[in-house]
Scaffold this motif. Structure first.
Motif, PDB file in Angstrom:
ATOM      1  N   GLN A   1       0.533  10.834  -2.042  1.00 55.98           N
ATOM      2  CA  GLN A   1       1.410  11.597  -0.675  1.00 55.98           C
ATOM      3  C   GLN A   1       0.606  10.919   0.669  1.00 55.98           C
ATOM      4  OE1 GLN A   1       3.815  13.444  -1.425  1.00 55.98           O
ATOM      5  NE2 GLN A   1       3.173  13.086  -3.608  1.00 55.98           N
ATOM      6  N   ILE A   2       0.190   9.625   0.595  1.00 56.76           N
ATOM      7  CA  ILE A   2      -0.322   9.028   1.834  1.00 56.76           C
ATOM      8  C   ILE A   2       0.708   8.128   2.362  1.00 56.76           C
ATOM      9  CG2 ILE A   2      -2.136   7.512   2.745  1.00 56.76           C
ATOM     10  CD1 ILE A   2      -4.115   8.486   0.336  1.00 56.76           C
ATOM     11  N   LYS A   3       1.312   8.175   3.617  1.00 55.71           N
ATOM     12  CA  LYS A   3       2.072   7.451   4.210  1.00 55.71           C
ATOM     13  C   LYS A   3       1.587   6.326   4.951  1.00 55.71           C
ATOM     14  CE  LYS A   3       2.958  11.541   5.003  1.00 55.71           C
ATOM     15  NZ  LYS A   3       2.512  12.505   4.355  1.00 55.71           N
TER      16      LYS A   3
ATOM     17  N   LEU B   1       0.891  -1.226   0.003  1.00 54.77           N
ATOM     18  CA  LEU B   1       0.117   0.095  -0.098  1.00 54.77           C
ATOM     19  C   LEU B   1       0.736   1.225   0.084  1.00 54.77           C
ATOM     20  CD1 LEU B   1      -2.775  -0.952   2.298  1.00 54.77           C
ATOM     21  CD2 LEU B   1      -3.151  -0.177   0.002  1.00 54.77           C
ATOM     22  N   ALA B   2       2.082   1.178   0.780  1.00 51.61           N
ATOM     23  CA  ALA B   2       2.859   2.559   0.700  1.00 51.61           C
ATOM     24  C   ALA B   2       3.448   2.844  -0.684  1.00 51.61           C
ATOM     25  CB  ALA B   2       4.014   1.973   1.517  1.00 51.61           C
TER      26      ALA B   2
ATOM     27  N   VAL C   1       8.353   9.410   6.154  1.00 50.64           N
ATOM     28  CA  VAL C   1       8.397   7.958   6.082  1.00 50.64           C
ATOM     29  C   VAL C   1       7.247   7.206   5.879  1.00 50.64           C
ATOM     30  CG1 VAL C   1       9.270   5.909   7.805  1.00 50.64           C
ATOM     31  CG2 VAL C   1      10.079   8.323   8.036  1.00 50.64           C
ATOM     32  N   SER C   2       7.482   6.069   5.080  1.00 56.48           N
ATOM     33  CA  SER C   2       6.394   5.240   4.501  1.00 56.48           C
ATOM     34  C   SER C   2       6.906   4.154   4.098  1.00 56.48           C
ATOM     35  CB  SER C   2       5.568   5.873   3.422  1.00 56.48           C
ATOM     36  OG  SER C   2       4.542   5.057   3.014  1.00 56.48           O
ATOM     37  N   GLY C   3       6.090   2.958   4.316  1.00 52.96           N
ATOM     38  CA  GLY C   3       6.431   1.634   3.991  1.00 52.96           C
ATOM     39  C   GLY C   3       7.545   0.969   4.924  1.00 52.96           C
ATOM     40  N   GLN C   4       7.388   1.124   6.276  1.00 53.23           N
ATOM     41  CA  GLN C   4       8.153   0.782   7.144  1.00 53.23           C
ATOM     42  C   GLN C   4       7.488   0.267   8.284  1.00 53.23           C
ATOM     43  OE1 GLN C   4      11.426   0.974   6.624  1.00 53.23           O
ATOM     44  NE2 GLN C   4      11.331   2.255   4.869  1.00 53.23           N
TER      45      GLN C   4
END
Length: 312
Positions: A198-200, A190-191, A256-259
């Motif tokens: 721009q959605i984290k 989803l990231a 930060v995203s996808g973490q």
């Protein structure tokens, strides 16, 4: 923060309730998405009184039911102009359960609640999240995924509707861990998908905390005793609620995203090695997650199932 809107599922007890209180104390508009409205009103009133914040709304939601999720999202969009923060906190873990339970959509209940429900809800609220100037999504994961450091551990993708109930015994902790692993892999995917909007999207590995009275009451007698014993040494949910708040509001994690975060708010990395002393460190430490979660074929499989299960 009086104009910021945060939506928290399962916000009537435990970490969800502590998080709802934290955001309310900070002046956010809080939406508590809960299945049992009668029980949840007590928590809602307590949060409003303690925080002196009247902008705490309670809305009905059963995360295991796609119909309930769709109805909730329609009602939410009608009441609110956008969504700034979405926290998927609600989870199904029925201690002592020995039989397969299916959701109204005929999906194994752990996966319906912990994996595919949050996925559908996220997709239905994407447009509202995009209207925020800093949209963030947080998925509550678990240290239970460490069992996937075992190279033999895998998600039984062919049993997500209980197809193997006649030949494979139901193991509550396996289904819980598998469903949370599924949620983690969907977090990564989803990231990527929502990056252009721009959605984290991140996940937090939940350590043990004190269980709520409601959770303990729903346990079988043996598990109830173990739960009460665990509560003698485990920290209060407020500590993890602080992590929810920091990940979802701080400038530190704005990009930060996808973490996956651990309880120390460190970004967890996929394990480089699963042999010898490195494997011991993987299991006992908090700095790595199983390589299983990073494998493209596993991510694409759970993504494909999520898309097919939730299509109307």
């Amino acid at each position: 923060m009086k104009d910021k809107i945060v939506l928290i599922t399962g916000a009537n007890s435990g970490i969800g309730k502590a998080a709802a209180l934290k955001f309310a104390m900070e002046g956010y508009k809080v939406v508590m998405a809960c299945r049992n409205l009668e029980r949840s009103r007590v928590a809602q009133e307590e949060i409003m009184k303690t925080s002196n914040n009247a902008n705490v709304n309670l809305m009905e939601l059963d995360v295991s039911s796609f119909e309930s999720i769709r109805r909730f999202c329609v009602n939410f969009k009608a009441q609110y102009p956008r969504l700034d923060i979405l926290i998927h906190n609600a989870a199904y873990l029925n201690y002592g359960e020995k039989e397969y339970k299916l959701s109204p959509d005929q999906i194994e209940l752990s996966f319906a609640t912990n994996t595919f429900g949050p996925f559908l809800m996220t997709r239905l609220l994407e447009d509202h999240l995009e209207k925020s100037d800093d949209p963030r999504i947080l998925n509550a994961c678990t240290t239970n995924i460490k069992h996937f450091f075992d190279p033999k551990r895998k998600i039984d993708f062919d049993n997500l509707r209980g197809e193997l109930r006649e030949t494979k015994p139901y193991r509550v902790y396996k289904m819980y861990g598998d469903s949370k692993m599924g949620l983690l892999m969907l977090t990564f995917k989803l990231a990527e998908v929502l990056k252009s909007r721009q959605i984290k999207v991140n996940a937090l590995e939940i350590n043990r905390v004190k269980l709520s009275k409601e959770t303990i009451q729903n346990m079988s007698p043996v598990w109830r005793i173990l739960g009460m014993a665990q509560n003698l040494i485990n920290p209060l949910p407020a500590s993890m609620a602080e992590n929810y708040f920091h990940i979802c509001t701080s400038e530190e994690f704005e990009k930060v995203s996808g973490q996956l975060f651990n309880h120390k708010l460190e970004i967890v990395q996929p394990a480089r090695s699963t042999k010898g002393l490195a494997q011991v460190k993987n299991i006992l430490g908090s700095g790595s997650y199983p390589p299983y979660a990073a494998r493209t074929e596993n991510i694409e499989k759970i993504w494909s199932l999520a898309m097919s299960f939730t299509e109307e």
